[in-house]
Design an enzyme around this catalytic site. Structure first.
Site, PDB file in Angstrom:
ATOM      1  N   ASP A  54       0.820  -1.218   0.000  1.00  0.00           N
ATOM      2  CA  ASP A  54       0.000   0.000   0.000  1.00  0.00           C
ATOM      3  C   ASP A  54       0.855   1.270   0.000  1.00  0.00           C
ATOM      4  O   ASP A  54       2.043   1.239   0.324  1.00  0.00           O
ATOM      5  CB  ASP A  54      -0.890   0.030   1.245  1.00  0.00           C
ATOM      6  CG  ASP A  54      -1.999  -1.003   1.203  1.00  0.00           C
ATOM      7  OD1 ASP A  54      -1.991  -1.861   0.305  1.00  0.00           O
ATOM      8  OD2 ASP A  54      -2.868  -0.954   2.094  1.00  0.00           O
ATOM      9  N   HIS A  73      -6.327   2.814  -3.888  1.00  0.00           N
ATOM     10  CA  HIS A  73      -6.231   2.926  -2.422  1.00  0.00           C
ATOM     11  C   HIS A  73      -6.720   4.290  -1.945  1.00  0.00           C
ATOM     12  O   HIS A  73      -6.248   4.793  -0.922  1.00  0.00           O
ATOM     13  CB  HIS A  73      -4.786   2.683  -1.988  1.00  0.00           C
ATOM     14  CG  HIS A  73      -4.596   2.439  -0.511  1.00  0.00           C
ATOM     15  ND1 HIS A  73      -5.466   1.674   0.239  1.00  0.00           N
ATOM     16  CD2 HIS A  73      -3.636   2.876   0.349  1.00  0.00           C
ATOM     17  CE1 HIS A  73      -5.041   1.643   1.505  1.00  0.00           C
ATOM     18  NE2 HIS A  73      -3.942   2.362   1.599  1.00  0.00           N
ATOM     19  N   HIS A 116       3.468  -2.602   3.082  1.00  0.00           N
ATOM     20  CA  HIS A 116       3.552  -1.234   2.581  1.00  0.00           C
ATOM     21  C   HIS A 116       4.876  -1.046   1.861  1.00  0.00           C
ATOM     22  O   HIS A 116       5.847  -1.744   2.154  1.00  0.00           O
ATOM     23  CB  HIS A 116       3.418  -0.233   3.731  1.00  0.00           C
ATOM     24  CG  HIS A 116       2.085  -0.295   4.417  1.00  0.00           C
ATOM     25  ND1 HIS A 116       1.757  -1.310   5.307  1.00  0.00           N
ATOM     26  CD2 HIS A 116       0.987   0.499   4.324  1.00  0.00           C
ATOM     27  CE1 HIS A 116       0.511  -1.124   5.736  1.00  0.00           C
ATOM     28  NE2 HIS A 116       0.026  -0.038   5.161  1.00  0.00           N
TER      29      HIS A 116
END
Length: 222
Positions: free
Chosen positions: A40, A91, A184
């Site tokens: 992410d 996102h 991430h």
């Protein structure tokens, strides 16, 4: 040296060379299952290139859940993601708590990200991850309107919370067929963990797959 002796010597050397070289390498083990690696909060000039390089070097593919604001700011990195064989998901645009927003605001967050990623060359996303994993009926309805499948995760690597390289590797080791892990692109420990993640998955017969927009589960890449 007589011809027969010379021939015997040549044959002997060839046999010896073959024995040293050993048998041909075995083919790569088949995949007994697929898992979804997800990253992410990208893309960025600071982190995306190194992450993509590590994934490529270790034979891994992943889904990159990009923020629209960063896709708009770093379009070259979006193109680099797709060129490296990654899948690009939505996102949101600014990573807000979507469940605290009204429908029009949620619509703006999702639609602007679709446009930013497409304009950057990442294609039209079919997967959506709400920030913080927070969702409700409004968020799901808006995502569906844009043809997006909402994707949360089965395992949280805790890399955002300062997890060690060992802990991130161990989290990936808990994945089973079809499951998805949250990571991430910005933590240094996540980047450092990539080679060991690849080894851990291979040791269990698991391969990095794509996330199906139909089922929301990891499957064999197309």
């Amino acid at each position: 040296m007589r011809t027969s002796s010379r021939l015997s010597l040549v044959i002997g050397l060839a046999v010896a060379a073959a024995s040293v070289a050993g048998p041909a390498p075995a083919q790569a083990a088949p995949c007994n299952g697929y898992v979804g690696l997800t990253f992410d909060d990208g893309p960025s000039n600071a982190h995306t290139p190194a992450l993509l390089n590590a994934l490529r070097q270790n034979g891994l593919r992943a889904t990159m859940f990009n923020e629209g604001q960063y896709a708009a700011a770093y379009p070259a990195q979006v193109r680099a993601q797709t060129a490296a064989g990654m899948w690009v998901g939505n996102h949101s645009y600014t990573h807000p708590h979507l469940t605290q927003l009204g429908q029009s605001q949620v619509d703006s967050e999702i639609s602007r990200t679709q446009q930013a990623i497409a304009s950057a060359g990442g294609g039209t996303p079919r997967l959506f991850r709400p920030p913080y994993g927070e969702t409700n009926q409004t968020v799901q309805a808006v995502a569906s309107r844009y043809g997006l499948r909402q994707i949360i995760w089965d395992v949280d690597s805790q890399d955002w919370n300062g997890a060690s390289v060992d802990a991130i590797v161990q989290a990936n080791g808990r994945l089973t067929n079809g499951q998805i892990i949250l990571m991430h692109e910005w933590p240094a420990n996540t980047l450092a963990a990539i080679p060991r993640i690849a080894q851990t998955l291979a040791g269990r017969g698991l391969c990095a797959g794509m996330i199906s927009p139909q089922t929301g589960r990891a499957v064999a890449p197309n």
